[in-house]
Design a protein around this motif. Sequence first.
Motif, PDB file in Angstrom:
ATOM      1  N   SER A  32       0.857  -1.190   0.000  1.00  0.00           N
ATOM      2  CA  SER A  32       0.000   0.000   0.000  1.00  0.00           C
ATOM      3  C   SER A  32       0.890   1.236   0.000  1.00  0.00           C
ATOM      4  N   ILE A 116       0.009   8.905  -7.741  1.00  0.00           N
ATOM      5  CA  ILE A 116      -0.675   8.184  -6.670  1.00  0.00           C
ATOM      6  C   ILE A 116      -1.557   9.176  -5.941  1.00  0.00           C
ATOM      7  N   GLU A 117      -2.828   8.820  -5.793  1.00  0.00           N
ATOM      8  CA  GLU A 117      -3.805   9.754  -5.243  1.00  0.00           C
ATOM      9  C   GLU A 117      -4.127   9.533  -3.766  1.00  0.00           C
ATOM     10  N   ASN A 118      -4.092   8.274  -3.297  1.00  0.00           N
ATOM     11  CA  ASN A 118      -4.489   8.038  -1.901  1.00  0.00           C
ATOM     12  C   ASN A 118      -3.609   6.986  -1.250  1.00  0.00           C
ATOM     13  N   GLN A 121      -4.136   2.988  -1.923  1.00  0.00           N
ATOM     14  CA  GLN A 121      -3.838   2.410  -3.234  1.00  0.00           C
ATOM     15  C   GLN A 121      -2.752   1.342  -3.095  1.00  0.00           C
TER      16      GLN A 121
END
Length: 144
Positions: A32, A116-118, A121
């Motif tokens: 992650s 990458i946004e969050n 992910q």
Amino acid sequence: MEIKVTVKQLGRKHPVLSEQHLEIDHHENSISVEQLLRLIVQQQVEAFNAKSFETEDRDYTQTPLENYLNILTDIGKVGFGSIYNEKRADLQKAQGNAIQAFEDGMFAVFYGETQIENLTQVIDLSNKPVFTFIRLTFLAGGYW
């Protein structure tokens, strides 16, 4: 596991750019984003805490390479490799700061060409991607 990390800073005439190979304590093919950030911070804190601190009267400076010195003076940050503050970095605090900074948009992380946004992910590490960290700088100014 070894990963490649590139660090950039936008908004400079000569953006600071360096590619590093980091060894993180992870042995699976997926991870992650939050776990990745925590492991990178852990590696960096351990490397910082392992450096010897300058405690002698004589200063043994490490002069930057001539071609790199101009870039450092342009950005206003010249270092000579000596650490005078004997305080060790706190791993949990550093990890918390990194997670908070990511959530606040203080830096962007790219996995190959994809941003990458969050934190939740999941990333596939099997194809050995390059991670790019871009420190974001905000416009100076204020409301009067």
